[in-house]
Write a protein that holds these residues in place. Structure first.
Motif, short mmCIF file in Angstrom:
data_model
loop_
_atom_site.label_atom_id
_atom_site.label_comp_id
_atom_site.label_asym_id
_atom_site.label_seq_id
_atom_site.Cartn_x
_atom_site.Cartn_y
_atom_site.Cartn_z
N SER A 14 -8.55 15.89 -15.08
CA SER A 14 -7.35 15.19 -14.60
C SER A 14 -7.37 13.71 -14.97
N THR A 15 -6.18 13.16 -15.11
CA THR A 15 -5.99 11.74 -15.37
C THR A 15 -5.41 11.09 -14.12
N VAL A 16 -5.30 9.78 -14.14
CA VAL A 16 -4.69 9.09 -13.01
C VAL A 16 -3.26 9.56 -12.80
N SER A 17 -2.54 9.85 -13.86
CA SER A 17 -1.16 10.36 -13.73
C SER A 17 -1.15 11.72 -13.04
N ASP A 18 -2.10 12.59 -13.42
CA ASP A 18 -2.19 13.91 -12.78
C ASP A 18 -2.46 13.78 -11.28
N ARG A 19 -3.42 12.91 -10.93
CA ARG A 19 -3.79 12.77 -9.52
C ARG A 19 -2.66 12.15 -8.71
N ARG A 30 0.85 -1.19 0.00
CA ARG A 30 0.00 0.00 0.00
C ARG A 30 0.88 1.24 0.00
N ASP A 31 0.45 2.26 -0.73
CA ASP A 31 1.18 3.51 -0.82
C ASP A 31 0.20 4.64 -0.51
N GLY A 32 0.46 5.38 0.54
CA GLY A 32 -0.45 6.45 0.96
C GLY A 32 -0.66 7.51 -0.11
N ARG A 33 0.34 7.76 -0.93
CA ARG A 33 0.18 8.74 -2.01
C ARG A 33 -0.82 8.25 -3.05
N LEU A 34 -0.77 6.95 -3.33
CA LEU A 34 -1.73 6.40 -4.29
C LEU A 34 -3.11 6.24 -3.66
N ASP A 35 -3.16 5.99 -2.35
CA ASP A 35 -4.45 6.03 -1.65
C ASP A 35 -5.09 7.40 -1.83
N GLY A 45 2.13 13.38 -4.95
CA GLY A 45 3.55 13.22 -4.68
C GLY A 45 4.18 11.94 -5.20
N PHE A 46 3.43 11.14 -5.97
CA PHE A 46 3.98 9.89 -6.51
C PHE A 46 4.62 10.16 -7.86
N THR A 47 5.84 9.67 -8.05
CA THR A 47 6.49 9.77 -9.35
C THR A 47 6.69 8.37 -9.90
N GLY A 48 6.29 8.19 -11.13
CA GLY A 48 6.39 6.89 -11.78
C GLY A 48 5.20 6.67 -12.68
N THR A 49 5.11 5.47 -13.21
CA THR A 49 4.02 5.09 -14.09
C THR A 49 2.85 4.61 -13.26
N VAL A 50 1.64 5.01 -13.64
CA VAL A 50 0.45 4.60 -12.90
C VAL A 50 -0.65 4.13 -13.84
N ALA A 51 -1.56 3.36 -13.28
CA ALA A 51 -2.77 2.91 -13.96
C ALA A 51 -3.85 2.81 -12.89
N GLU A 52 -5.10 2.63 -13.32
CA GLU A 52 -6.16 2.49 -12.32
C GLU A 52 -7.26 1.57 -12.82
N THR A 53 -7.99 1.03 -11.86
CA THR A 53 -9.22 0.29 -12.15
C THR A 53 -10.31 0.94 -11.32
N ILE A 54 -11.52 0.97 -11.89
CA ILE A 54 -12.64 1.66 -11.26
C ILE A 54 -13.86 0.75 -11.28
N ALA A 55 -14.58 0.72 -10.18
CA ALA A 55 -15.86 0.01 -10.13
C ALA A 55 -16.91 0.97 -9.58
N ALA A 57 -8.87 1.79 -7.58
CA ALA A 57 -7.56 1.26 -7.23
C ALA A 57 -6.54 1.91 -8.17
N VAL A 58 -5.48 2.44 -7.60
CA VAL A 58 -4.41 3.05 -8.38
C VAL A 58 -3.16 2.19 -8.19
N TYR A 59 -2.56 1.83 -9.31
CA TYR A 59 -1.40 0.94 -9.35
C TYR A 59 -0.20 1.75 -9.79
N GLY A 60 0.92 1.60 -9.08
CA GLY A 60 2.09 2.39 -9.41
C GLY A 60 3.36 1.59 -9.60
N GLN A 61 4.17 2.11 -10.50
CA GLN A 61 5.52 1.61 -10.73
C GLN A 61 6.45 2.79 -10.42
N PRO A 62 6.99 2.82 -9.20
CA PRO A 62 7.78 3.98 -8.77
C PRO A 62 9.00 4.20 -9.67
#
Length: 164
Positions: free
Chosen positions: A88-93, A58-63, A98-108, A157-162
């Protein structure tokens, strides 16, 4: 006035004051920690089933990025995807959190007060893009947030690759 009548009057007045205080109080927000942990657990399991060598954390920034979008989706009913009401996109958010890296998300999104972990998996697992995101071993940082209203539940859910 008898002692008994005074006691009854105090009880009635106290009860009325308590009822007025409770009725004017703001409703307490839902505590979705268990649901959020369950969603994270399902992502962990999906990655483990895929043979990922490093367990996600878990990453508080992605939370925070997930929280921001979940609230946006909850309050802007015209939205149903990854673009926020402000464009905004998931990358913007994620970057704003404060998260730097590649991100993706899933939404329900469920048009009801609640949503279960099973309902979330029923949406994400059969979808090749969502399933691929969940099982991607490079996504080692995870943020999850959920919000509810009487007629809508949202899980992000936001997924990150720092960045290294």
């Amino acid at each position: 006035m008898s002692s008994f009548q005074r006691t009854i009057r105090v009880i009635l007045v106290s009860g009325s004051l308590t009822a007025m205080a409770l009725s004017s109080a703001a409703p307490a927000p839902a505590d979705n920690r268990r649901l959020n942990e369950s969603v994270f657990g399902n992502i962990y399991t999906a990655q483990k089933m895929n043979g990922c060598p490093v367990p996600p954390q878990r990453d508080g920034r992605l939370d925070e990025a997930a929280r921001r979008h979940a609230l946006d989706l909850l309050h802007h009913r015209e939205l149903n995807g990854g673009i926020g009401s402000d464009g905004s996109t998931v990358s913007d958010r994620a970057a704003a959190a404060g998260f730097t890296g590649t991100v993706a998300e899933t939404i329900a999104i469920n048009p009801a007060l609640a949503i279960s972990g099973i309902e979330i998996l029923d949406r994400w697992w059969p979808d090749p893009v969502s399933r691929g995101t969940m099982q991607d071993c490079a996504n080692i940082s995870i943020g999850v947030w959920s919000e509810n209203a009487l007629d809508r539940s949202v899980v992000v859910a936001v997924y990150g690759q720092p960045s290294l």
